[in-house]
Design a protein around this motif. Structure first.
Motif, PDB file in Angstrom:
ATOM      1  N   ASN A 112       0.866  -1.177   0.000  1.00  0.00           N
ATOM      2  CA  ASN A 112       0.000   0.000   0.000  1.00  0.00           C
ATOM      3  C   ASN A 112       0.905   1.230   0.000  1.00  0.00           C
ATOM      4  OD1 ASN A 112      -2.264  -1.722   0.349  1.00  0.00           O
ATOM      5  ND2 ASN A 112      -1.890  -1.765   2.556  1.00  0.00           N
ATOM      6  N   ILE A 113       0.308   2.403  -0.188  1.00  0.00           N
ATOM      7  CA  ILE A 113       1.139   3.600  -0.244  1.00  0.00           C
ATOM      8  C   ILE A 113       0.596   4.733   0.620  1.00  0.00           C
ATOM      9  CG2 ILE A 113       1.855   3.091  -2.619  1.00  0.00           C
ATOM     10  CD1 ILE A 113       0.084   5.597  -3.421  1.00  0.00           C
ATOM     11  N   ILE A 114       1.502   5.643   0.932  1.00  0.00           N
ATOM     12  CA  ILE A 114       1.144   6.948   1.463  1.00  0.00           C
ATOM     13  C   ILE A 114       1.503   7.946   0.360  1.00  0.00           C
ATOM     14  CG2 ILE A 114       1.675   8.714   3.179  1.00  0.00           C
ATOM     15  CD1 ILE A 114       2.387   6.349   5.089  1.00  0.00           C
ATOM     16  N   GLY A 170      -4.821  -1.614  -1.095  1.00  0.00           N
ATOM     17  CA  GLY A 170      -5.440  -2.513  -2.063  1.00  0.00           C
ATOM     18  C   GLY A 170      -4.389  -3.429  -2.666  1.00  0.00           C
ATOM     19  N   THR A 171      -4.690  -3.985  -3.827  1.00  0.00           N
ATOM     20  CA  THR A 171      -3.793  -4.922  -4.494  1.00  0.00           C
ATOM     21  C   THR A 171      -2.788  -4.188  -5.370  1.00  0.00           C
ATOM     22  OG1 THR A 171      -5.572  -6.584  -4.550  1.00  0.00           O
ATOM     23  CG2 THR A 171      -3.681  -6.931  -6.018  1.00  0.00           C
ATOM     24  N   SER A 172      -1.505  -4.394  -5.073  1.00  0.00           N
ATOM     25  CA  SER A 172      -0.395  -3.858  -5.898  1.00  0.00           C
ATOM     26  C   SER A 172      -0.515  -2.361  -6.162  1.00  0.00           C
ATOM     27  CB  SER A 172      -0.318  -4.621  -7.222  1.00  0.00           C
ATOM     28  OG  SER A 172      -0.143  -5.999  -7.002  1.00  0.00           O
ATOM     29  N   VAL A 173      -0.832  -1.594  -5.131  1.00  0.00           N
ATOM     30  CA  VAL A 173      -1.006  -0.141  -5.296  1.00  0.00           C
ATOM     31  C   VAL A 173       0.297   0.521  -5.732  1.00  0.00           C
ATOM     32  CG1 VAL A 173      -1.675   2.007  -4.168  1.00  0.00           C
ATOM     33  CG2 VAL A 173      -2.847  -0.118  -3.576  1.00  0.00           C
ATOM     34  N   TYR A 174       1.393   0.210  -5.031  1.00  0.00           N
ATOM     35  CA  TYR A 174       2.664   0.880  -5.327  1.00  0.00           C
ATOM     36  C   TYR A 174       3.136   0.586  -6.754  1.00  0.00           C
ATOM     37  CZ  TYR A 174       7.469   2.533  -4.733  1.00  0.00           C
ATOM     38  OH  TYR A 174       8.662   3.199  -4.878  1.00  0.00           O
ATOM     39  N   VAL A 205       3.872  15.583  -6.177  1.00  0.00           N
ATOM     40  CA  VAL A 205       3.310  14.330  -5.664  1.00  0.00           C
ATOM     41  C   VAL A 205       4.463  13.451  -5.191  1.00  0.00           C
ATOM     42  CG1 VAL A 205       2.011  12.235  -6.234  1.00  0.00           C
ATOM     43  CG2 VAL A 205       1.329  14.445  -7.230  1.00  0.00           C
ATOM     44  N   ALA A 206       4.368  12.959  -3.964  1.00  0.00           N
ATOM     45  CA  ALA A 206       5.356  12.016  -3.423  1.00  0.00           C
ATOM     46  C   ALA A 206       4.634  10.720  -3.065  1.00  0.00           C
ATOM     47  CB  ALA A 206       6.046  12.592  -2.194  1.00  0.00           C
ATOM     48  N   VAL A 207       5.183   9.602  -3.488  1.00  0.00           N
ATOM     49  CA  VAL A 207       4.580   8.289  -3.232  1.00  0.00           C
ATOM     50  C   VAL A 207       5.555   7.451  -2.418  1.00  0.00           C
ATOM     51  CG1 VAL A 207       3.689   6.163  -4.262  1.00  0.00           C
ATOM     52  CG2 VAL A 207       3.228   8.376  -5.360  1.00  0.00           C
ATOM     53  N   MET A 208       5.139   7.022  -1.239  1.00  0.00           N
ATOM     54  CA  MET A 208       5.972   6.190  -0.371  1.00  0.00           C
ATOM     55  C   MET A 208       5.255   4.883  -0.066  1.00  0.00           C
ATOM     56  SD  MET A 208       7.292   8.979   2.441  1.00  0.00           S
ATOM     57  CE  MET A 208       5.618   9.586   2.725  1.00  0.00           C
ATOM     58  N   PRO A 209       5.958   3.753  -0.166  1.00  0.00           N
ATOM     59  CA  PRO A 209       5.337   2.480   0.240  1.00  0.00           C
ATOM     60  C   PRO A 209       5.031   2.514   1.733  1.00  0.00           C
ATOM     61  CG  PRO A 209       7.416   2.121  -0.932  1.00  0.00           C
ATOM     62  CD  PRO A 209       7.352   3.566  -0.594  1.00  0.00           C
ATOM     63  N   GLU A 210       3.960   1.841   2.129  1.00  0.00           N
ATOM     64  CA  GLU A 210       3.649   1.715   3.552  1.00  0.00           C
ATOM     65  C   GLU A 210       4.446   0.540   4.108  1.00  0.00           C
ATOM     66  OE1 GLU A 210      -0.073   0.699   6.566  1.00  0.00           O
ATOM     67  OE2 GLU A 210      -0.157   0.118   4.470  1.00  0.00           O
ATOM     68  N   TYR A 211       5.218   0.807   5.143  1.00  0.00           N
ATOM     69  CA  TYR A 211       6.022  -0.237   5.750  1.00  0.00           C
ATOM     70  C   TYR A 211       5.384  -0.699   7.049  1.00  0.00           C
ATOM     71  CZ  TYR A 211       9.409   1.230   2.306  1.00  0.00           C
ATOM     72  OH  TYR A 211      10.022   1.528   1.116  1.00  0.00           O
ATOM     73  N   VAL A 279      11.024   7.149   7.797  1.00  0.00           N
ATOM     74  CA  VAL A 279      12.279   6.682   8.391  1.00  0.00           C
ATOM     75  C   VAL A 279      12.870   5.538   7.574  1.00  0.00           C
ATOM     76  CG1 VAL A 279      13.314   5.559  10.412  1.00  0.00           C
ATOM     77  CG2 VAL A 279      11.716   7.450  10.722  1.00  0.00           C
ATOM     78  N   TYR A 280      12.011   4.657   7.089  1.00  0.00           N
ATOM     79  CA  TYR A 280      12.503   3.560   6.257  1.00  0.00           C
ATOM     80  C   TYR A 280      13.154   4.113   5.002  1.00  0.00           C
ATOM     81  CZ  TYR A 280      12.664  -1.109   4.194  1.00  0.00           C
ATOM     82  OH  TYR A 280      13.097  -2.302   3.649  1.00  0.00           O
ATOM     83  N   ASP A 281      12.503   5.098   4.373  1.00  0.00           N
ATOM     84  CA  ASP A 281      13.092   5.752   3.209  1.00  0.00           C
ATOM     85  C   ASP A 281      14.468   6.313   3.551  1.00  0.00           C
ATOM     86  OD1 ASP A 281      11.183   5.222   1.371  1.00  0.00           O
ATOM     87  OD2 ASP A 281      10.361   7.248   1.258  1.00  0.00           O
ATOM     88  N   TYR A 282      14.551   6.907   4.727  1.00  0.00           N
ATOM     89  CA  TYR A 282      15.807   7.509   5.162  1.00  0.00           C
ATOM     90  C   TYR A 282      16.905   6.445   5.278  1.00  0.00           C
ATOM     91  CZ  TYR A 282      19.254   9.863   8.116  1.00  0.00           C
ATOM     92  OH  TYR A 282      20.403  10.385   8.615  1.00  0.00           O
TER      93      TYR A 282
END
Length: 365
Positions: A112-114, A170-174, A205-211, A279-282
């Motif tokens: 999923n994403i933020i 949802g399914t394969s959002v990222y 627009v910034a897209v980050m995976p949800e960890y 933080v994960y991105d970092y």
């Protein structure tokens, strides 16, 4: 193709091993192991099925060739030729499909994403465009059967957004929305423009995976949490309670503020979700300067000259500058019909990966 099929034989052996492991009572009783094996098996399933079909087609071609060499019966030969021609044609398609399935996969594709959208250059018009992008992604998410939740927002007096953050699940959002990272430019006549002039504005627009906990575990000692009274819309509840939350990850200095939810507990949960992703991105980067450069590369500065895509209202045209794709259907795209653009971006990405493999710059699977 030889390298690919060498790997496929090994992959097939591993797939069969996984199926045996997943039927082992000891593994079944170990939820964590079973889930890990299930995910690995699911990731292989499509390519294994395609490879099995490939082998069937190769056998069919071999059988037809044998018939042609060993029989003089005209009818049998005609049937064998037709069968061979059909199988060879299908084999080319299957080979191409296998190649795509074997391309290196982004480990975040099934997450999923933020998504964060910010009005950038252009003042009020930029904030209104940010709201339009939010609506576009919301409609696209609905068409995909995804869940779309606003988790934080700072609106403007004109009805737009200075910034807004959403969680899309949802399914394969990222895998589909990761290409939306960057500066989006709009060209149109603002409602406040009396001279009828076209203005140019941007939103990023910034897209980050949800960890989740499996990916990263933050030490509570490293997080400073401050609570305060929310500001903005919300009525008497907002003024009477300290429901807003600001979380600071001390080792990195990353700050997340959340006040959109009705309770402090809800704001804590949402803030933690975003904090983990940031933080994960970092930590995926080696140092602060690399992190800053990566984020700048991802979303740009919002300057009008920077853009990944332009939305031209007078000409009803959308242009994705990365792949040179222009579509005269802006009205439909703003209504959430993003499939054509996203599919083209996926194909472009696959093509580049194939070129890297052919040049020896990248490995398969």
């Amino acid at each position: 193709m030889d390298k690919i099929f060498e790997q496929l034989e090994t992959l097939l052996e591993r797939y069969q091993e996984l199926q045996e492991l997943m039927s082992d009572p000891e593994v079944i009783n170990d939820t964590k192991r079973y889930m890990a094996y299930s995910k690995e098996e699911a990731d292989m399933r499509d390519v294994v099925a395609a490879f099995k079909h490939y082998k069937e087609l190769k056998q069919s071609i071999s059988d037809s060739d044998e018939i042609l060499r060993e029989t003089d019966d005209a009818e049998m030969q005609a049937m064998a030729k037709d069968e061979m021609e059909t199988s060879k044609k299908e084999l080319e398609e299957v080979e191409h499909n296998i190649t795509l399935l074997m391309l290196p996969k982004d480990p975040n594709d099934d997450k999923n994403i933020i998504m964060e959208i910010r009005g950038a250059a252009g003042g009020d018009e930029a904030s209104l465009f940010a709201a339009d992008l939010l609506s576009m992604y919301s409609k696209y998410a609905e068409k995909q059967g995804w869940t779309f939740d606003i988790i934080d927002e700072t609106d403007t007096e004109v009805g737009g957004y200075k910034d807004v953050a959403v969680m899309i699940t949802g399914t394969s959002v990222y895998s589909k929305l990761k290409y939306e990272n960057g500066a989006h430019r709009v060209q149109r006549i603002p409602s406040t423009e009396s001279q009828g002039r076209v203005h140019t504005s941007t939103a990023t627009v910034a897209v980050m995976p949800e960890y989740d906990e499996v990916d990263i575990d933050l030490d509570p000692k490293d997080i400073r949490t401050d609570v305060y009274r929310s500001s903005g819309a919300g009525g008497q509840h907002i003024n009477k309670t300290s429901s807003a939350v600001r979380m600071t990850h001390l080792p990195t200095g990353i700050v997340v503020a959340m006040q959109d939810q009705r309770s402090q507990q809800q704001n804590r949960q949402k803030a933690m979700q975003i904090l983990k992703s940031r933080v994960y991105d970092y930590y995926e980067s080696q140092n602060q300067s690399e992190y800053d450069e990566q984020r700048k590369s991802a979303v740009g500065t919002g300057d009008r000259s920077e853009r990944i895509r332009t939305y031209n209202y007078p000409q009803n045209r959308v242009t994705d500058h990365r792949i040179g794709l222009s579509l005269n259907k802006l009205d439909r795209i703003m209504n959430g019909e993003l499939e054509e653009i996203i599919d083209a971006l996926i194909v472009d990405d696959q093509t580049k990966k194939l070129e890297q493999i052919q040049s020896g710059e990248a490995k398969l699977f």
